[in-house]
Structure formats: C-alpha cells, structure tokens
Design a protein around this motif. Structure first.
Motif, short mmCIF file in Angstrom:
data_model
loop_
_atom_site.label_atom_id
_atom_site.label_comp_id
_atom_site.label_asym_id
_atom_site.label_seq_id
_atom_site.Cartn_x
_atom_site.Cartn_y
_atom_site.Cartn_z
N LYS A 572 102.35 -26.17 31.53
CA LYS A 572 102.46 -25.43 32.78
C LYS A 572 103.58 -24.38 32.76
CE LYS A 572 99.33 -27.37 35.51
NZ LYS A 572 98.33 -26.59 36.28
N VAL A 573 104.34 -24.34 31.67
CA VAL A 573 105.46 -23.40 31.59
C VAL A 573 104.97 -21.96 31.76
CG1 VAL A 573 107.13 -22.38 29.98
CG2 VAL A 573 106.99 -24.86 30.23
N ARG A 574 103.85 -21.64 31.14
CA ARG A 574 103.34 -20.27 31.25
C ARG A 574 102.94 -19.92 32.68
NH1 ARG A 574 97.62 -20.99 27.92
NH2 ARG A 574 96.71 -22.59 29.29
N ASP A 575 102.54 -20.95 33.46
CA ASP A 575 102.20 -20.69 34.86
C ASP A 575 103.45 -20.36 35.68
OD1 ASP A 575 99.53 -21.23 34.35
OD2 ASP A 575 99.77 -23.38 34.75
N VAL A 576 104.58 -21.00 35.33
CA VAL A 576 105.83 -20.69 36.03
C VAL A 576 106.29 -19.28 35.69
CG1 VAL A 576 108.24 -21.35 36.34
CG2 VAL A 576 106.50 -23.12 36.05
N ILE A 577 106.19 -18.93 34.42
CA ILE A 577 106.66 -17.62 33.98
C ILE A 577 105.74 -16.51 34.49
CG2 ILE A 577 107.12 -16.17 31.96
CD1 ILE A 577 107.88 -18.77 30.47
N LEU A 623 103.37 -23.40 41.85
CA LEU A 623 102.82 -22.75 40.67
C LEU A 623 102.31 -23.75 39.64
CD1 LEU A 623 105.52 -19.97 40.13
CD2 LEU A 623 103.11 -19.56 40.64
N THR A 624 102.84 -24.94 39.65
CA THR A 624 102.51 -25.92 38.61
C THR A 624 101.74 -27.12 39.15
OG1 THR A 624 104.66 -27.01 38.94
CG2 THR A 624 104.54 -25.29 37.25
N GLU A 625 101.37 -27.05 40.41
CA GLU A 625 100.70 -28.19 41.05
C GLU A 625 99.30 -28.36 40.49
OE1 GLU A 625 99.58 -29.62 45.61
OE2 GLU A 625 100.65 -27.76 45.25
N PHE A 643 74.97 -18.75 43.84
CA PHE A 643 75.00 -20.14 44.29
C PHE A 643 76.33 -20.54 44.93
CE2 PHE A 643 75.92 -19.82 39.76
CZ PHE A 643 77.17 -20.42 39.66
N GLY A 644 77.27 -19.58 45.08
CA GLY A 644 78.54 -19.92 45.73
C GLY A 644 79.63 -18.91 45.41
N ALA A 645 80.87 -19.43 45.44
CA ALA A 645 82.03 -18.57 45.17
C ALA A 645 83.07 -19.36 44.41
CB ALA A 645 82.63 -18.04 46.48
N PHE A 646 83.80 -18.65 43.54
CA PHE A 646 84.91 -19.26 42.83
C PHE A 646 86.20 -18.89 43.57
CE2 PHE A 646 81.65 -19.15 39.58
CZ PHE A 646 81.78 -20.42 39.03
N VAL A 647 86.93 -19.93 43.97
CA VAL A 647 88.12 -19.75 44.80
C VAL A 647 89.35 -20.24 44.04
CG1 VAL A 647 89.24 -20.32 46.99
CG2 VAL A 647 86.75 -20.05 46.89
N GLU A 648 90.40 -19.38 43.97
CA GLU A 648 91.67 -19.78 43.34
C GLU A 648 92.51 -20.50 44.39
OE1 GLU A 648 94.73 -17.69 40.30
OE2 GLU A 648 94.75 -16.84 42.33
N ILE A 649 92.70 -21.79 44.19
CA ILE A 649 93.46 -22.57 45.17
C ILE A 649 94.92 -22.75 44.76
CG2 ILE A 649 91.44 -23.81 46.05
CD1 ILE A 649 92.26 -26.16 44.22
N LEU A 650 95.19 -22.61 43.46
CA LEU A 650 96.54 -22.67 42.91
C LEU A 650 96.62 -21.60 41.82
CD1 LEU A 650 96.90 -26.55 42.55
CD2 LEU A 650 98.17 -25.12 44.16
N PRO A 651 97.82 -21.15 41.45
CA PRO A 651 97.93 -20.13 40.41
C PRO A 651 97.21 -20.55 39.14
CG PRO A 651 100.04 -20.42 41.50
CD PRO A 651 99.14 -21.51 42.01
N GLY A 652 96.19 -19.77 38.76
CA GLY A 652 95.44 -20.06 37.55
C GLY A 652 94.46 -21.20 37.69
#
Length: 707
Positions: A572-577, A623-625, A643-652
């Motif tokens: 998850k380090v890359r998600d923080v950065i 960011l890391t959840e 058939f639907g939608a893609f939703v970003e609920i957390l970073p990445g």
C-alpha cells in the motif's frame, strides 16, 4: 628491492611490504590485511624551525573512495576535508605515537595513512596503526616502539580479536587498544606488551570484563610486534642521534632560586584563573631577571620552570597527600545542575562540577533531519547526533572562532558513545535527536560534563532513556612502588599525571571509555583498582544527577514536533505516495505536516499541531484502507458500461455497481441515473476471493432513509 614480511593476526594473514612504494619518504609501509590495503608514510625534516621547542607532529588518516570502488559525492568529485571517522582514527594514531618520540625531538614530522582498498572484513584502523609503527621502525626517525593496535569485541561472552563488520554488530564491546613492547619482560617472557592507548564503547559492560579484554588484546598483539622486530633488523635504517641538551646545573639553581617560592605559592591557590595569573607572573619575572645578559636562555628557562611545576604538583600529591583544591584522592568536586532553563529548547540542562560548566541542549527532529554519513565502508544514517563546542572564553582566552577541531570532534565522539546505549529504539521513539554541549567554563573533565549534562537534557526533553549515565575523568601518578589514583582530575593534574582515563556508564556498567598512558608496566591490578575507583565516583555523580531529574519527563516539549507512526501494508506504500508523489504533496498542502514513508510500510507524520497530525493520519488511513463489507462509501463513477458502473470507493480501489443495484425500481439504462465523474454513495455487498467488489446504491439509499 621490496621486502615482504607476513604473520598470522587474529586467524588471518597480514603482510607488511617495505621499500616498495613512496621511496622518498623516510619510511613507507604497504600493509595488506585480506583485501584491505593501507599505505603509511613517515617523513621527518632534517632541520628544526627557529624557535620551535615542541614536537610538530601531524597525523592524517584518509580513506580514498576508490578503495571501495566509489566516486566521491558533491560538486568537486574528489576527496576533501577529513570526515568524522577519519578524524577519530587520526586522533587514535596520534595519541598512540606522540608520547613515544624523544623528549627533545623538535623536527617537523608527518605520518600519512591512506586506505587504498577496503573489504569490510579486515579493519583498516588496525592495519593503519600497525603500518604507522612499522614505517617509523624501519626509518631513521627516533621512536620508542614498536607498537600495534587491535580491536576487541565480545560475542556471546567470548572475546573476539579484530571482528568483521558483521560480527561487530553482534558484539556488546568495541575496544580499540594499542600496546607497546617493553623490555625486559616478566614471568620469564622476553618482553611484555604495555597498554599505550585505549578507546571504545560498550553496552553497560562490567569493569572486570574491560580489564580482561585489555589483557586478551595485549596478548593478541605479540605476533605483529615480533613481525616489526624482524623488519627492523632486516630493513631498518640507523636512527638519527638526538643529543640531549647539556644539563646546566648553575642555570637550574638560578631558576629554582628565582621561581620556586612563587610557583609553590601559585599551586596553593585553588581557583584556576588566580593560579594561572600567579604562575604567569612568576614565569615572566624569572625570564626577565635571568635573560638580561643573554636573551637566548629564555627557552631553557621556561623548560626548567615547566619541570619545576610538574615536580611541585607531583610532590604535593605523592608526598604531602594534598591536591591543588584541597580534595582527597577520591573526592569529587562540588556538583550542581538544573534542567529546563531554556524555554524554547526541546530540552536543556546546565551542569556544574567545580569550575567546569556545560550548557547542554536537545533538539528533536524527524527522519528528514538524520545525518547521512558517507564512508567507504558504506552509508550510515545517523539519528543521534552529539556536537561538542569549546569556545575560547571557557578558558579565559580571546581567539577567532573556527570550525570544530579534532579535539572537539574527539570529545563529541566519546560523549556520543557514552549515551548511545541507553537511548530508546527507533520504533519506540521515532525522532532524530541532536545534543549540543557548549562548554561555558573549563577546568578539566569538560567531555565528562558533556555526558552528565547530555543525560539530563535528554531526560528534560522527554526522551525515554533506559538509565542515568554519568562520566568521570581519572588520573594516576606512579613513582617506584607508590601509586596514587585521582578521581575527577583538574587540568593541571592531567598535565602532570602518568595516565588520563575517562570512564562513562550507568550503575550497571561501562558504556564508553578512553585512556592515554604515559608510563610502562601498568599492571592489571592497577587498572582494576582505577576502574573500581572510577565506578565509585560515577555512581556518586549519578546520584547527584537524579536529585535534579530522577527520570525522563512524561511528555516532550510543546515546541517539539509530534510524531505519529502509522503502519500500512508494504504493497500500500505506493497508494500513500501516489503517482509522482501526488498524494504526499496533497497531504502536506492540506495539513502542513511533515511526512515520511518507508518501504516497509512505516509512515511517520510529524507536526506540532495535534489536529493537523490527526487529519493527516486520517488521510493516510483512507488512502490505504481496504473495502469493508457492509460499509457505505462515497465514491466516484469512473466508467459506465451497459450492465452497470465502476465506482472508485477508495484510492485505487474500484467496485462494480450492477444496473440491478442502482435503484429499487427497474432501471433501463445506467445513464438515466449516473454519469462518469458523478459522486455516489454505495454499500459494499461482497469482496470475493479475487478481491472483486460488488456495490449497491439501492442498499445505501435504503440505509439512509431513502428507500
């Protein structure tokens, strides 16, 4: 034609090659220990500069970066000023060699040790010390050697000679000692090896262990002492004659008659500056009175006066059992201290012992404040710094300020080693710690005042050190069978004594020590007695320190940065950065904190604003959840499909919001409700084994009272 001499040293071959390189030096040795190679040269001028009445000795140990296959950093890309490690090694060699030149040898002399290759297994300091002695031994420079150095460690209770870098990391002892050949020997041996110099640190090791380590180390030196004897016999030059100045008994009598009473009066004055003023007056008057007809006698007169001063001081102690300031041999000067006197420093202490006074401060920083030490053996990132300053006013002088000299670097290194073993781990206290000691007044033991004041200032700063550390400077006078050990010596006692040794530690044991010995035949029994007396003094001083602060303060200063540590999974380090550091920059911009992310997933957040730090922690966690089943998130529509939608609920982290989960009623087209970029509340229905996430807008609406 070159000559090579080899022997076994600590289970490995070491060789010395003479007459191979640097042929115009008075002596040159190429020492090879494994793949570590050190060239040491010795040059002493044939003439003496006019007016010089001392030994102008210079020792320079330098590590060439090519020795480790590196190119120097910085703009100029070449070796420059000596780094701390080079300075400390230069001092060790200097302190070992300097006392062994003849008293009246005043020729300018330079020893240069250059590390040409290093393998991180075989100690370049050991090779340099041996080669320095060997270069002097085979030269025509007068020298009372041979000597040799050895590093002693202790791993799982067993002493180790010249441990490798990897083995030293497991050791609770790191002593570098130098021994000298003494003839005749005792107990039927052709010669003894006497301790000349000792420098090192330990992790609260008992005094008896230190003495045993010294005995062990001195025995290990014998093979390389024998090697140098063989070299001198086969490749050595005849030594230069050093004629001792003819004794002028008439002049000695005149100087004694003119100066003795005044000098004795001066040494009866307890206060340093009063005593120094009196002694200076006596010197001046004596020189004026006895050089009226022959000004050239000034140097001889001052030398006789210096000898008288040393004799007066030694007789006071050895015959009259009296010290300058009236103390007994074991008595410590009056001690006082206070903590927290500087309101904005993160920690501060003022330590007084007699006329020696140190103001010591602590500053707490983050990992960005760590010092990067670039050595040929590898890079070190240092999070504990200790800097010692000795301004001229501390001894009543007026001089231009200069950058720290070798003495300041050496005293700082000794004090740092003393405090290092009691510091908390980086995980428990993730701060960079800088200690600064400013000596405000000095009359002996200023480095030990730094240790004592440093311990108090660390506790005042709220650094959770494990125990109280104190330091004491000891002295020794020996004539025939009479031995007197002095606790807490003054500067004059150091000058007139036969051994100066500093011992630091806790009640449990020694953490740092330094010894310089000027006499032969220093027995183990004397060392044990000296260290035992030093321990008594150290424990007494620890008691005095605890009267000021018995334990570290419960919290750090309100002006110090608050550091919060958050652990995230390494992946998850890359998600923080974030891409190109985007997420880090956003956190800093919104909260003003300082943030650092390690590859192992350790995230440190530093700020003096608790609310800002809390916001930054929340942002990192967000960011890391990981997606949690049953939890409602506010997400962003990233892509619309039939058939639907893609939703970003957390970073990445995206999930599928199926068309059947858009609303309670039937939905014909996704675009009737959502568009790309819309923000929508969704509930996590499922996270399968592959990590795919199913979302529901319908369930989220129902839970929010909007069925």
């Amino acid at each position: 034609m070159s000559k090579v001499f080899s022997t076994d040293f600590a289970g490995r071959s070491i060789s010395l090659k003479a007459d191979y390189v640097a042929g115009q030096a008075d002596g040159a040795i190429l020492a090879t220990y494994g793949d570590t190679m050190v060239l040491v040269t010795a040059v002493s001028l044939k003439t003496i500069r006019e007016g010089v009445d001392f030994l102008p000795l210079t020792v320079d140990y330098q590590e060439m970066t090519y020795a480790a296959g590196k190119i120097p950093g910085g703009f100029f890309k070449r070796e420059g000023r000596l780094n701390e490690k080079e300075i400390l090694t230069s001092r060790i060699i200097d302190r070992s060699l300097r006392p062994l030149f003849p008293k009246h040898y005043f020729h300018e002399t330079q020893i240069m040790a250059s590390v040409l290759s290093v393998d991180n297994e075989n100690d370049s300091d050991v090779a340099a010390m041996l080669a320095a002695s060997a270069a002097l031994e085979i030269s025509d420079i007068p020298f009372k050697g041979p000597i040799a150095g050895v590093r002693i460690g202790r791993v799982e209770g067993a002493f180790v000679c010249n441990p490798s870098q990897a083995l030293q990391e497991k050791s609770d002892l790191n002593l570098f000692l130098v021994g000298r050949k003494i003839v005749p020997g005792t107990q039927g041996r052709p010669y003894d090896v006497n301790l000349v110099m000792l420098e090192g640190g330990a992790e609260e090791v008992a005094e008896d262990v230190i003495v045993d380590a010294i005995d062990f180390g001195l025995e290990q030196i014998r093979p390389v002492i024998d090697l140098q004897d063989k070299m001198r016999q086969e490749a050595g030059k005849a030594k230069r004659a050093v004629p001792a100045p003819a004794a002028d008994e008439a002049l000695v009598a005149k100087v004694s008659e003119a100066a003795l009473a005044g000098l004795q009066e001066g040494y009866g004055m307890a206060r340093k500056m009063e005593r120094y003023d009196k002694l200076a007056e006596v010197r001046k008057n004596t020189v004026q009175a006895l050089t009226a007809e022959d000004p050239s006698l000034k140097g001889k007169i001052l030398e006789i006066i210096e000898s008288l001063e040393r004799r007066i001081l030694r007789e006071m102690i050895l015959k009259e059992n009296r010290r300058i300031d009236g103390r007994s041999t074991t008595q410590i000067r009056p001690i006082s201290s206070e903590a927290g006197l500087l309101p904005r420093a993160h920690g501060s202490a003022l330590f007084n012992r007699g006329e020696t006074q140190a103001l010591v401060t602590v500053t707490l920083g983050t990992s960005h404040d760590e010092q990067r030490m670039d050595y040929i053996a590898g890079e070190e990132r240092r999070s504990f710094l200790l800097h010692y300053n000795f301004p001229p006013y501390s001894v009543g002088e007026a001089k231009p300020l200069r950058s720290p000299g070798r003495r300041e670097i050496g005293h700082g290194g000794l004090s740092r080693r003393a405090l290092l073993p009691v510091l908390p781990s980086r995980e428990a206290f993730p701060y960079t710690i800088r200690v600064v000691s400013d000596i405000l007044s000095s009359n002996g033991s200023s480095s030990m005042a730094t240790v004592c004041g440093g311990c108090l200032s660390l506790m005042d700063a709220g650094v959770p050190i494990r125990d109280t550390v104190a330091g004491i400077a000891m002295g020794l006078l020996k004539e025939a069978d009479q031995v007197v050990i002095l606790s807490d010596i003054l500067g004059d006692e150091d000058h007139a004594g036969d051994m100066d040794f500093k011992v630091c530690g806790t009640e449990k044991g020694v953490t740092s020590l330094q010894m310089d010995i000027k006499i032969d035949n220093l027995t183990g029994d004397i060392l044990r007695k000296a260290l035992a007396q030093a321990r008594e003094g150290r424990v007494f001083i620890i008691g005095k320190l605890r009267e000021t602060l018995s334990a570290p303060r419960q919290d750090i200063s309100i002006y110090a940065p608050r550091i919060t540590t958050v652990k995230v999974r390494p992946e998850k380090v890359r998600d923080v950065i974030g891409s190109g550091g985007k997420n880090i920059r956003q956190i800093v911009a919104e909260t003003g904190v300082e943030i650092n992310v390690e590859d192992d997933g350790t995230v440190t957040i530093a700020s003096s604003d608790a609310e800002a730090a809390a916001r930054a922690v929340a942002m990192v966690k967000w960011l890391t959840e990981d997606a949690e089943v049953g939890k409602i998130y506010k997400g962003t529509v990233k892509k619309i499909v039939d058939f639907g939608a893609f939703v970003e609920i957390l970073p990445g982290t995206e999930g599928l919001l199926h068309i059947s989960q858009l609303a309670k009623e039937r939905v014909n087209k996704v675009t009737d409700i959502l568009r790309e970029g819309d923000e929508v509340k969704v509930k996590v229905l499922e996270v399968d084994k592959q990590g795919k996430i199913r979302l529901s807008r319908k369930e989220a609406l129902a839970e929010n009272g909007n069925p």
